[in-house]
Design a protein around this motif. Structure first.
Motif, PDB file in Angstrom:
ATOM      1  N   SER A  12       0.867  -1.181   0.000  1.00  0.00           N
ATOM      2  CA  SER A  12       0.000   0.000   0.000  1.00  0.00           C
ATOM      3  C   SER A  12       0.903   1.231   0.000  1.00  0.00           C
ATOM      4  O   SER A  12       2.139   1.114   0.018  1.00  0.00           O
ATOM      5  N   ASP A  38       3.090  -5.955  -3.666  1.00  0.00           N
ATOM      6  CA  ASP A  38       1.898  -5.868  -4.495  1.00  0.00           C
ATOM      7  C   ASP A  38       2.095  -4.688  -5.451  1.00  0.00           C
ATOM      8  O   ASP A  38       1.866  -3.532  -5.097  1.00  0.00           O
ATOM      9  N   GLU A  39       2.526  -5.001  -6.651  1.00  0.00           N
ATOM     10  CA  GLU A  39       2.883  -3.969  -7.630  1.00  0.00           C
ATOM     11  C   GLU A  39       1.703  -3.063  -7.955  1.00  0.00           C
ATOM     12  O   GLU A  39       1.881  -1.866  -8.246  1.00  0.00           O
ATOM     13  N   SER A  40       0.500  -3.585  -7.866  1.00  0.00           N
ATOM     14  CA  SER A  40      -0.684  -2.808  -8.246  1.00  0.00           C
ATOM     15  C   SER A  40      -1.034  -1.723  -7.224  1.00  0.00           C
ATOM     16  O   SER A  40      -1.854  -0.849  -7.510  1.00  0.00           O
ATOM     17  N   ARG A  41      -0.402  -1.765  -6.032  1.00  0.00           N
ATOM     18  CA  ARG A  41      -0.812  -0.841  -4.972  1.00  0.00           C
ATOM     19  C   ARG A  41       0.311   0.092  -4.525  1.00  0.00           C
ATOM     20  O   ARG A  41       0.227   0.700  -3.458  1.00  0.00           O
ATOM     21  N   SER A  43       3.340   3.185  -5.839  1.00  0.00           N
ATOM     22  CA  SER A  43       3.467   4.295  -6.785  1.00  0.00           C
ATOM     23  C   SER A  43       4.360   3.954  -7.971  1.00  0.00           C
ATOM     24  O   SER A  43       5.156   3.015  -7.927  1.00  0.00           O
ATOM     25  N   GLU A  44       4.229   4.754  -9.016  1.00  0.00           N
ATOM     26  CA  GLU A  44       5.075   4.576 -10.209  1.00  0.00           C
ATOM     27  C   GLU A  44       6.543   4.796  -9.860  1.00  0.00           C
ATOM     28  O   GLU A  44       7.420   4.157 -10.430  1.00  0.00           O
ATOM     29  N   LYS A  47       7.837   1.581  -8.544  1.00  0.00           N
ATOM     30  CA  LYS A  47       7.847   0.540  -9.579  1.00  0.00           C
ATOM     31  C   LYS A  47       8.973   0.715 -10.588  1.00  0.00           C
ATOM     32  O   LYS A  47       9.347  -0.238 -11.289  1.00  0.00           O
TER      33      LYS A  47
END
Length: 409
Positions: A12, A38-41, A43-44, A47
């Motif tokens: 998160s 969790d890559e989907s949650r 920030s860019e 990532k």
């Protein structure tokens, strides 16, 4: 210089992850290590970095139920390979400092908090845990505490996010800690020309945040309260809430920012190690009504940027709200925002650069000192040479023998 950033878990975007983002600005080429990811949650910015997770990532359901895997976390952290890194910055709240650093690496731990569920909040967490956890915690906690203390010796320098946390590091680890307040993007917030008739609670809905106090107090007072956030307490909070309580769940930043700028005040009834949300609200020019303990004592100025109350009870909170409303016009948005500016990301980065440079220089000086200490010293050997007398010229091989000291390498 190869840099590794170790964060407890990346699932998160809360205060700890904002620190990771700032460290990414400080070291754009750094690699990130974490227990679960969790890559989907995230920030860019995060990532964009190479992120390595532990073997826990492969456990079914670990990304959602990572906290139940606490007994396995020491093994997972020590399994992360940080060979070849020169600087390691661990971001600790859950376990993170327990990695095994290379012998020549500098390991700096930015500590948001020693693990609450093992130390000062242990009995609270146990009392609110499920049946199985209540049975296992007395067995596992002593082992995990021992590991936690032992791994503090793997850290070259502790940095605490508040004086409150610095005191706990000293208490549990017997280590000093430098205080650097965490980064708050104060420039992302602004004063609103208008405010609305509601108070705000924002954050993770978990027991120690004590959002239940706010929900009960505002239900009793009949005042409007907006609650932003998600967590295991949400269903229980909805059951005890009256018609003046509104739950928005996990709101996008644009909504959160608007509510912060337009609320009458933020209600902050829990004890936090620092508390980023109050600083964000003050950056929006709005005052804070907070329990006077922990980080709030370092961020909220009673009577100037907010009201502090002394007891975690409904009545104490109600009295604090009434005291605020009796003198609400005395709180100046511009002065509150100016106070929040000292907790900016720029201040954090400047302080972190200074401390890291100091620690790297100290390690280099220590290495030079070690080399100088163990380097072989010249050996003194004895050689004989003839000593010239008054009646003959000086010439090797003539006259009496004398001892002359000369170094031999």
């Amino acid at each position: 210089m190869r840099v590794a950033i170790v964060h407890y878990w990346l699932v998160s975007m809360r205060g700890g992850e904002k620190v990771v983002e700032a460290l990414c600005d400080l070291y754009p080429e750094a690699d990130i290590f974490t227990l679960v990811y969790d890559e989907s949650r995230v920030s860019e910015k995060i990532k964009k970095h190479k992120v390595t997770s532990s073997f826990l990532q492969r456990v079914p359901g670990a990304v959602r139920h990572y906290q139940s895997l606490l007994p396995l976390m020491p093994f997972a952290l020590e399994g992360l390979d940080l060979s070849g890194y020169d600087l390691i910055i661990s971001s600790e709240s859950g376990p993170a400092k327990g990695i095994i650093p290379p012998p020549n690496a500098v390991h700096i731990c930015y500590c948001h908090s020693p693990m609450r569920y093992l130390w000062d909040h242990y009995h609270f967490y146990r009392s609110t845990a499920g049946f199985a956890s209540r049975l296992l915690m007395p067995i596992l906690a002593p082992l995990l505490r021992s590991w936690d203390v032992n791994t503090s010796l793997r850290v070259d320098r502790f940095i605490a996010n508040s004086h409150h946390v610095s005191g706990r590091i000293g208490k549990y680890y017997r280590r000093p800690a430098t205080v650097i307040y965490p980064p708050v993007s104060v420039e992302d917030f602004a004063i609103s020309a208008e405010t609305d008739d509601f108070y705000l609670c924002a954050g993770q809905l978990i027991p120690y945040k004590r959002i239940d106090l706010a929900v009960r107090a505002f239900t009793k007072m009949g005042r409007n309260l907006v609650v932003i956030g998600e967590g295991k307490e949400l269903a229980q909070l909805k059951r005890i809430a009256g018609p003046t309580i509104t739950f928005l769940g996990r709101a996008p930043f644009s909504v959160l920012k608007e509510k912060m700028a337009r609320c009458r005040a933020l209600i902050f009834p829990g004890e936090e190690d620092f508390g980023i949300v109050p600083v964000e609200v003050m950056a929006s020019g709005r005052p804070i009504i907070a329990f006077g303990s922990g980080g709030a004592l370092e961020t909220v100025v009673h009577g100037q940027t907010g009201i502090l109350f002394d007891e975690q009870s409904e009545q104490a909170l109600i009295e604090a709200v009434e005291a605020f409303e009796a003198d609400e016009s005395a709180f100046r948005p511009e002065a509150i925002r100016a106070h929040a500016a000292q907790f900016s990301t720029k201040s954090f980065l400047t302080s972190m650069r200074s401390i890291i440079a100091e620690e790297l220089l100290a390690r280099k000086a220590s290495a030079y000192k070690t080399v100088a200490t163990v380097a072989p010293r010249p050996r003194i050997v004895e050689e004989t040479m003839p000593v010239p007398t008054l009646d003959m010229p000086a010439h090797p091989g003539l006259g009496e023998q004398a001892i002359v000291h000369a170094p031999q390498f």
